[in-house]
Design an enzyme around this catalytic site. Structure first.
Site, PDB file in Angstrom:
ATOM      1  N   ALA A 351       0.869  -1.194   0.000  1.00 52.49           N
ATOM      2  CA  ALA A 351       0.000   0.000   0.000  1.00 52.49           C
ATOM      3  C   ALA A 351       0.899   1.236   0.000  1.00 52.49           C
ATOM      4  O   ALA A 351       0.894   2.021  -0.932  1.00 52.49           O
ATOM      5  CB  ALA A 351      -0.918  -0.023   1.203  1.00 52.49           C
ATOM      6  N   CYS A 352       1.707   1.387   1.042  1.00 52.44           N
ATOM      7  CA  CYS A 352       2.653   2.499   1.115  1.00 52.44           C
ATOM      8  C   CYS A 352       4.036   1.949   1.392  1.00 52.44           C
ATOM      9  O   CYS A 352       4.176   0.975   2.128  1.00 52.44           O
ATOM     10  CB  CYS A 352       2.304   3.428   2.269  1.00 52.44           C
ATOM     11  SG  CYS A 352       0.962   4.517   1.876  1.00 52.44           S
ATOM     12  N   ILE A 353       5.022   2.585   0.858  1.00 52.96           N
ATOM     13  CA  ILE A 353       6.401   2.127   1.069  1.00 52.96           C
ATOM     14  C   ILE A 353       7.269   3.345   1.357  1.00 52.96           C
ATOM     15  O   ILE A 353       7.082   4.401   0.751  1.00 52.96           O
ATOM     16  CB  ILE A 353       6.895   1.310  -0.146  1.00 52.96           C
ATOM     17  CG1 ILE A 353       8.277   0.726   0.076  1.00 52.96           C
ATOM     18  CG2 ILE A 353       6.874   2.119  -1.425  1.00 52.96           C
ATOM     19  CD1 ILE A 353       8.637  -0.387  -0.919  1.00 52.96           C
ATOM     20  N   LEU A 354       8.162   3.192   2.296  1.00 50.87           N
ATOM     21  CA  LEU A 354       9.001   4.326   2.687  1.00 50.87           C
ATOM     22  C   LEU A 354      10.368   3.868   3.187  1.00 50.87           C
ATOM     23  O   LEU A 354      10.475   2.918   3.958  1.00 50.87           O
ATOM     24  CB  LEU A 354       8.318   5.114   3.821  1.00 50.87           C
ATOM     25  CG  LEU A 354       9.172   6.197   4.485  1.00 50.87           C
ATOM     26  CD1 LEU A 354       9.073   7.511   3.712  1.00 50.87           C
ATOM     27  CD2 LEU A 354       8.761   6.446   5.929  1.00 50.87           C
ATOM     28  N   THR A 355      11.395   4.540   2.741  1.00 52.42           N
ATOM     29  CA  THR A 355      12.711   4.448   3.374  1.00 52.42           C
ATOM     30  C   THR A 355      12.905   5.781   4.075  1.00 52.42           C
ATOM     31  O   THR A 355      12.722   6.835   3.446  1.00 52.42           O
ATOM     32  CB  THR A 355      13.836   4.273   2.322  1.00 52.42           C
ATOM     33  OG1 THR A 355      13.586   3.089   1.564  1.00 52.42           O
ATOM     34  CG2 THR A 355      15.193   4.157   2.974  1.00 52.42           C
ATOM     35  N   GLN A 360      17.908   6.784   2.547  1.00 54.57           N
ATOM     36  CA  GLN A 360      17.548   6.689   1.126  1.00 54.57           C
ATOM     37  C   GLN A 360      18.775   6.649   0.210  1.00 54.57           C
ATOM     38  O   GLN A 360      19.847   7.093   0.581  1.00 54.57           O
ATOM     39  CB  GLN A 360      16.643   7.868   0.736  1.00 54.57           C
ATOM     40  CG  GLN A 360      15.209   7.648   1.206  1.00 54.57           C
ATOM     41  CD  GLN A 360      14.298   8.833   0.953  1.00 54.57           C
ATOM     42  OE1 GLN A 360      14.652   9.747   0.220  1.00 54.57           O
ATOM     43  NE2 GLN A 360      13.127   8.825   1.583  1.00 54.57           N
ATOM     44  N   LYS A 362      20.449   4.142  -0.716  1.00 49.02           N
ATOM     45  CA  LYS A 362      21.498   3.217  -0.277  1.00 49.02           C
ATOM     46  C   LYS A 362      21.081   1.778  -0.561  1.00 49.02           C
ATOM     47  O   LYS A 362      21.659   0.845  -0.014  1.00 49.02           O
ATOM     48  CB  LYS A 362      21.743   3.376   1.225  1.00 49.02           C
ATOM     49  CG  LYS A 362      22.327   4.708   1.645  1.00 49.02           C
ATOM     50  CD  LYS A 362      22.485   4.724   3.161  1.00 49.02           C
ATOM     51  CE  LYS A 362      23.435   5.744   3.675  1.00 49.02           C
ATOM     52  NZ  LYS A 362      23.096   7.115   3.613  1.00 49.02           N
ATOM     53  N   GLY A 363      20.020   1.601  -1.330  1.00 44.82           N
ATOM     54  CA  GLY A 363      19.600   0.250  -1.688  1.00 44.82           C
ATOM     55  C   GLY A 363      18.549  -0.364  -0.776  1.00 44.82           C
ATOM     56  O   GLY A 363      18.147  -1.505  -0.981  1.00 44.82           O
ATOM     57  N   ARG A 366      15.120  -1.017  -2.525  1.00 42.18           N
ATOM     58  CA  ARG A 366      15.199  -2.239  -3.326  1.00 42.18           C
ATOM     59  C   ARG A 366      14.926  -3.464  -2.446  1.00 42.18           C
ATOM     60  O   ARG A 366      14.222  -4.383  -2.847  1.00 42.18           O
ATOM     61  CB  ARG A 366      16.603  -2.302  -3.921  1.00 42.18           C
ATOM     62  CG  ARG A 366      16.793  -3.309  -5.019  1.00 42.18           C
ATOM     63  CD  ARG A 366      18.251  -3.321  -5.441  1.00 42.18           C
ATOM     64  NE  ARG A 366      18.505  -2.617  -6.679  1.00 42.18           N
ATOM     65  CZ  ARG A 366      19.019  -1.401  -6.776  1.00 42.18           C
ATOM     66  NH1 ARG A 366      19.327  -0.704  -5.700  1.00 42.18           N
ATOM     67  NH2 ARG A 366      19.236  -0.852  -7.934  1.00 42.18           N
ATOM     68  N   GLU A 386       0.229  -0.338  -4.788  1.00 38.84           N
ATOM     69  CA  GLU A 386      -0.987   0.468  -4.925  1.00 38.84           C
ATOM     70  C   GLU A 386      -0.700   1.736  -5.721  1.00 38.84           C
ATOM     71  O   GLU A 386       0.349   2.348  -5.564  1.00 38.84           O
ATOM     72  CB  GLU A 386      -1.497   0.831  -3.518  1.00 38.84           C
ATOM     73  CG  GLU A 386      -2.876   1.442  -3.515  1.00 38.84           C
ATOM     74  CD  GLU A 386      -3.419   1.667  -2.108  1.00 38.84           C
ATOM     75  OE1 GLU A 386      -3.500   0.695  -1.331  1.00 38.84           O
ATOM     76  OE2 GLU A 386      -3.757   2.822  -1.799  1.00 38.84           O
TER      77      GLU A 386
HETATM   78  N1  ACO Z   1      16.538   9.733  -8.009  1.00 34.79           N
HETATM   79  C1  ACO Z   1      16.722   8.875  -9.017  1.00 34.79           C
HETATM   80  N2  ACO Z   1      16.544   7.535  -8.888  1.00 34.79           N
HETATM   81  C2  ACO Z   1      16.114   7.089  -7.703  1.00 34.79           C
HETATM   82  C3  ACO Z   1      15.891   7.942  -6.602  1.00 34.79           C
HETATM   83  C4  ACO Z   1      16.125   9.330  -6.795  1.00 34.79           C
HETATM   84  N3  ACO Z   1      15.979  10.204  -5.799  1.00 34.79           N
HETATM   85  N4  ACO Z   1      15.508   7.198  -5.545  1.00 34.79           N
HETATM   86  C5  ACO Z   1      15.465   5.928  -5.959  1.00 34.79           C
HETATM   87  N5  ACO Z   1      15.837   5.848  -7.270  1.00 34.79           N
HETATM   88  C6  ACO Z   1      15.893   4.631  -8.112  1.00 34.79           C
HETATM   89  C7  ACO Z   1      17.313   4.309  -8.500  1.00 34.79           C
HETATM   90  O1  ACO Z   1      17.282   3.656  -9.730  1.00 34.79           O
HETATM   91  C8  ACO Z   1      17.753   3.370  -7.412  1.00 34.79           C
HETATM   92  O2  ACO Z   1      18.710   2.467  -7.823  1.00 34.79           O
HETATM   93  P1  ACO Z   1      20.265   2.918  -7.886  1.00 34.79           P
HETATM   94  O3  ACO Z   1      20.570   3.604  -6.610  1.00 34.79           O
HETATM   95  O4  ACO Z   1      20.972   1.632  -8.071  1.00 34.79           O
HETATM   96  O5  ACO Z   1      20.362   3.827  -9.059  1.00 34.79           O
HETATM   97  C9  ACO Z   1      16.480   2.586  -7.151  1.00 34.79           C
HETATM   98  O6  ACO Z   1      15.438   3.529  -7.330  1.00 34.79           O
HETATM   99  C10 ACO Z   1      16.411   1.978  -5.763  1.00 34.79           C
HETATM  100  O7  ACO Z   1      16.907   2.900  -4.846  1.00 34.79           O
HETATM  101  P2  ACO Z   1      17.018   2.577  -3.301  1.00 34.79           P
HETATM  102  O8  ACO Z   1      18.211   3.250  -2.734  1.00 34.79           O
HETATM  103  O9  ACO Z   1      16.930   1.106  -3.101  1.00 34.79           O
HETATM  104  O10 ACO Z   1      15.655   3.232  -2.767  1.00 34.79           O
HETATM  105  P3  ACO Z   1      15.413   4.083  -1.442  1.00 34.79           P
HETATM  106  O11 ACO Z   1      15.877   3.341  -0.248  1.00 34.79           O
HETATM  107  O12 ACO Z   1      15.900   5.451  -1.621  1.00 34.79           O
HETATM  108  O13 ACO Z   1      13.817   4.045  -1.380  1.00 34.79           O
HETATM  109  C11 ACO Z   1      11.688   4.992  -1.822  1.00 34.79           C
HETATM  110  C12 ACO Z   1      12.960   4.382  -2.433  1.00 34.79           C
HETATM  111  C13 ACO Z   1      11.080   4.028  -0.827  1.00 34.79           C
HETATM  112  C14 ACO Z   1      10.671   5.266  -2.911  1.00 34.79           C
HETATM  113  C15 ACO Z   1      12.121   6.314  -1.122  1.00 34.79           C
HETATM  114  O14 ACO Z   1      12.536   7.222  -2.101  1.00 34.79           O
HETATM  115  C16 ACO Z   1      11.047   6.964  -0.282  1.00 34.79           C
HETATM  116  O15 ACO Z   1      10.778   6.539   0.829  1.00 34.79           O
HETATM  117  N6  ACO Z   1      10.422   8.049  -0.799  1.00 34.79           N
HETATM  118  C17 ACO Z   1       9.423   8.789  -0.061  1.00 34.79           C
HETATM  119  C18 ACO Z   1       8.131   8.025   0.055  1.00 34.79           C
HETATM  120  C19 ACO Z   1       7.629   7.549  -1.295  1.00 34.79           C
HETATM  121  O16 ACO Z   1       7.532   8.295  -2.243  1.00 34.79           O
HETATM  122  N7  ACO Z   1       7.272   6.258  -1.353  1.00 34.79           N
HETATM  123  C20 ACO Z   1       6.732   5.599  -2.518  1.00 34.79           C
HETATM  124  C21 ACO Z   1       5.302   5.906  -2.632  1.00 34.79           C
HETATM  125  S1  ACO Z   1       4.464   4.867  -3.778  1.00 34.79           S
HETATM  126  C22 ACO Z   1       3.737   3.679  -2.801  1.00 34.79           C
HETATM  127  O17 ACO Z   1       3.715   3.865  -1.615  1.00 34.79           O
HETATM  128  C23 ACO Z   1       3.194   2.444  -3.393  1.00 34.79           C
END
Ligand code: ACO
Ligand code: ZN
Length: 496
Positions: A351-355, A360, A362-363, A366, A386
């Site tokens: 539903a919702c996902i957050l790091t 953020q 840092k993988g 993923r 969602e």
């Molecule tokens: N800019 C460009 N690419 C990005 C970015 C960014 N700021 N953030 C993530 N990515 C892409 C990249 O391809 C990245 O891989 P790479 O680092 O090898 O290039 C890939 O996504 C995975 O990145 P992670 O480091 O594993 O992701 P992260 O831990 O930063 O978490 C998340 C991603 C959860 C979306 C985070 O940005 C977040 O919490 N954002 C705020 C809340 C949000 O928007 N959540 C999603 C809502 S949608 C839903 O809830 C269904």
């Protein structure tokens, strides 16, 4: 996911001519466009709110062509009063409740999704209940029911005003508009990032649009968090320069003294649920929204500070929360989480996902996404997040989908096995729609001699091999100790 949802025109500025003249700190008002310093440069910014703080008057600015999360409170010294200010047009001003230029999503009315039609139920939550820590591993044990408040209270917000004292309020718009569904055609990473940088709000709820970030700084464990968006903490908290959140029980405090007192008493050292995964890097805990209402609501309040695009439902009962932590001698520190409906009519596995921001890029995102798909594999279901996704959500999911599809195809190719959209979908627990969109976006589908074929261009293989050298972390599925929980209809939500 509709690309239209990303077309956030975040330009500030008048739709017609506006009066211009010099302003002062005293005369500058909401709706004015002034030149405000951002990143060492004077930029056009619309004043969305004004407040008087202990350190002087502050102005909440939305900057021309910057994502809404870069809106900020600025002190008067960052405003260049040597420039003329554009005064608000009185007629346009009346539309400022969200129908104005900040509205960034399509206007096309679509039926609300099932997930969005959940009944509105809310009540207060301030104090967190005490939870007995559980040792690893006890995946089959159920958690003790938390102390449920005796009466549900409808705190439905009538206006964007003050919530009930000590309570929290959330917006629920049951007729929320779903974004227009369009076919995705392009997959330009650069374009995405540019949109990400400049895009506006994705909020579809007009009252939410009018809202501004209300908490400036949060002390959370060892970290200071700088919220991106509004979150419905009690009104009194918005006066504070910093609020304090206990990183384990997630209770929040407006003053350091009561927070320190709380920390001396708080015994929780990990999320209040069963640890269902552990490796040498992270753990996952499963928490039932119904059993741990306060904790889960507190988590949603934290999460809302970084999520703008969804209306947050205060009824956490129908959700499970999968919380990822990293362990130190002090305990399990919250890194990120995803929530999941106990039963999703739309087949959503997230539903919702957050790091949390400090973790953020840092993988960890993923890992969260992989974990959600590993659970779907165990359930024998196909899953999808969602909709709508946020800008960052879309980037992360696309990356996950592409990587996993390419890796699978390479593997099948090595084994000389045939692949199809269906077989990819089953192997990865991804919906065929997500597989197809990803293949289209990567331009991997060709139509040849009356047959659809999947092709993996050599350049893509090389790119993937290069990326693999970076040694990413993965979830080890064999470490997951989890059986899909079974819920009776009555245990999914409250019984009244
Ligand atoms: N800019 C460009 N690419 C990005 C970015 C960014 N700021 N953030 C993530 N990515 C892409 C990249 O391809 C990245 O891989 P790479 O680092 O090898 O290039 C890939 O996504 C995975 O990145 P992670 O480091 O594993 O992701 P992260 O831990 O930063 O978490 C998340 C991603 C959860 C979306 C985070 O940005 C977040 O919490 N954002 C705020 C809340 C949000 O928007 N959540 C999603 C809502 S949608 C839903 O809830 C269904
Ligand atoms: Zn605590």
């Amino acid at each position: 996911m509709s690309p239209s949802a990303l077309n956030g025109e975040a330009a500030v500025g008048p739709e017609g001519p506006r009066q211009k003249s010099k302003a002062t700190i005293e005369t500058l008002r909401v709706g004015c466009i002034a030149m405000v310093e951002k990143n060492g440069q004077a930029r056009r910014a619309e004043i969305l709110s004004i407040k008087d703080t202990k350190s002087g008057r502050q102005f909440y600015c939305n900057f021309d062509n910057f994502n809404k999360r870069l809106d900020e409170w600025v002190p008067a010294k960052r405003i260049d009063f040597s420039y003329d200010v554009e005064w608000p047009n009185p007629d346009k001003d009346k539309q400022k409740d969200g129908k104005g230029k900040n509205t960034t999503v399509s206007k096309k009315k679509a039926p609300p999704s099932k997930a969005q039609k959940r009944p509105a139920k809310r009540e207060q939550s301030v104090v967190s209940e005490t939870v007995t820590p559980r040792p690893w591993p006890e995946p089959s044990e159920t958690q003790p029911p938390s102390k449920a408040p005796s009466t549900p209270r409808d705190l439905e917000q009538k206006s964007a005003g003050t919530p009930a004292v000590g309570g929290d309020e959330m917006d629920i718009d049951e007729d929320e508009q779903a974004p227009e569904v369009k076919k995705e055609v392009e997959f330009s990473r650069e374009a995405e990032i540019e949109k990400l940088r400049t895009g506006g709000s994705m909020t579809q709820n007009p009252t939410e649009l009018a809202r501004i970030r209300n908490i400036s700084k949060v002390q959370f464990g060892e970290h200071d968090l700088f919220p991106w968006y509004f979150s419905p903490y009690p009104e009194s908290f918005t006066q504070e320069d910093v609020i304090f959140i206990c990183e384990f029980c997630l209770s929040y405090y407006g003053d350091k003294k009561s927070f320190t007192r709380h920390r001396q008493k708080c015994t929780l050292q990990h999320p209040p649920g069963n640890e269902i995964y552990r490796d040498d890097y992270v753990s996952f805990f499963e928490i039932d929204g119904r059993r741990q209402r306060t904790w889960c609501r507190n988590l949603c309040l934290i999460s809302k500070m970084f999520l703008d695009h969804k209306t947050l439902y205060y009824d956490v009962d129908p959700f499970l929360f999968y919380v990822m932590t990293q362990k130190t001698e002090k305990g399990h520190h919250l890194v990120g989480y995803f929530s999941k409906e106990k039963e999703s009519a739309d087949g959503y596995n997230v539903a919702c996902i957050l790091t949390l921001p400090q973790y953020q890029r840092k993988g960890f995102g993923r890992l969260l996404i992989q974990f959600s798909y590993e659970l779907s594999k165990i359930e024998g279901k196909l899953g999808s997040p969602e909709k709508p996704l946020s800008d960052l959500g879309l980037l992360s999911y696309r990356q996950y989908w592409s990587e996993n599809i390419i890796d699978l195809l390479l593997e099948l190719n090595d084994r000389d096995e045939k692949s199809s959209i269906e077989s990819i979908s089953t192997s990865l627990a991804m919906t065929t729609q997500d597989v197809e969109h990803t293949l289209q976006a990567l331009k991997m589908q060709v139509y040849h001699k009356g047959e659809h074929k999947l092709v993996l261009p050599e350049s893509m293989i090389q790119q993937r091999e290069k990326a693999k050298l970076k040694k990413k972390r993965y979830i080890s599925p064999e470490n997951i100790q989890w059986k899909p929980p079974v819920f009776t209809a009555s245990s999914r939500t409250w019984g009244w």
